[in-house]
Scaffold this motif. Structure first.
Motif, short mmCIF file in Angstrom:
data_model
loop_
_atom_site.label_atom_id
_atom_site.label_comp_id
_atom_site.label_asym_id
_atom_site.label_seq_id
_atom_site.Cartn_x
_atom_site.Cartn_y
_atom_site.Cartn_z
N LYS A 24 0.28 7.09 -11.25
CA LYS A 24 0.71 8.34 -10.61
C LYS A 24 -0.10 8.65 -9.35
CE LYS A 24 2.35 10.47 -14.86
NZ LYS A 24 2.16 11.57 -15.81
N ASN A 25 -1.41 8.47 -9.41
CA ASN A 25 -2.27 8.78 -8.28
C ASN A 25 -1.97 7.86 -7.09
OD1 ASN A 25 -4.37 10.15 -6.97
ND2 ASN A 25 -5.84 8.56 -7.55
N THR A 26 -1.86 6.58 -7.35
CA THR A 26 -1.56 5.63 -6.28
C THR A 26 -0.19 5.91 -5.69
OG1 THR A 26 -2.94 3.95 -7.33
CG2 THR A 26 -1.33 3.18 -5.72
N ILE A 81 -5.76 3.39 1.97
CA ILE A 81 -4.74 4.27 1.40
C ILE A 81 -4.67 4.09 -0.12
CG2 ILE A 81 -2.30 4.94 1.43
CD1 ILE A 81 -3.73 5.38 4.14
N VAL A 82 -4.54 2.83 -0.56
CA VAL A 82 -4.47 2.54 -1.99
C VAL A 82 -5.54 1.50 -2.35
CG1 VAL A 82 -2.03 3.12 -2.20
CG2 VAL A 82 -2.66 0.77 -1.74
N ALA A 83 -5.87 1.43 -3.62
CA ALA A 83 -6.94 0.55 -4.10
C ALA A 83 -6.52 -0.93 -4.06
CB ALA A 83 -7.33 0.94 -5.52
N MET A 84 -7.51 -1.79 -4.14
CA MET A 84 -7.30 -3.23 -4.06
C MET A 84 -6.30 -3.77 -5.09
SD MET A 84 -8.71 -4.61 -1.49
CE MET A 84 -8.70 -6.33 -1.95
N PRO A 85 -6.32 -3.37 -6.36
CA PRO A 85 -5.33 -3.93 -7.28
C PRO A 85 -3.90 -3.69 -6.82
CG PRO A 85 -7.06 -2.85 -8.51
CD PRO A 85 -7.28 -2.50 -7.06
N ALA A 86 -3.62 -2.51 -6.30
CA ALA A 86 -2.28 -2.20 -5.81
C ALA A 86 -1.97 -3.02 -4.56
CB ALA A 86 -2.15 -0.71 -5.52
#
Length: 79
Positions: free
Chosen positions: A59-61, A23-28
């Motif tokens: 914004k995208n995340t 759903i969201v990238a690793m940093p998040a």
């Protein structure tokens, strides 16, 4: 020559669970784990503004996250 290319830093940043994987990238995901947020219910206790302060959130995340929460009948708390 360097003894090993496997950095201690990368070992410390492995996300243990699969919360929001895909759903969201690793940093998040790492930022959420650092805050001990491992469910959408816990995430819904935060406002959008609070979450946007975490590393890896833009914004995208946030849009992806809001869409995922909406699909699971949850929303962020009001300010």
């Amino acid at each position: 020559m360097a003894k090993c290319l496997n950095s201690v830093c990368t070992d410390d940043h492995i996300v243990k669970g699969n919360f929001l994987q895909g759903i969201v990238a690793m940093p998040a995901r790492r930022a959420l784990e650092k805050e001990k947020i491992d469910s959408l219910e816990k995430l819904s206790n935060y406002s959008e503004e609070e979450v946007m302060q975490f590393h890896g959130f833009g914004k995208n995340t946030m849009k992806k996250l809001k869409d995922h929460m909406k699909a699971n009948n949850l929303i962020f708390k009001d300010r």
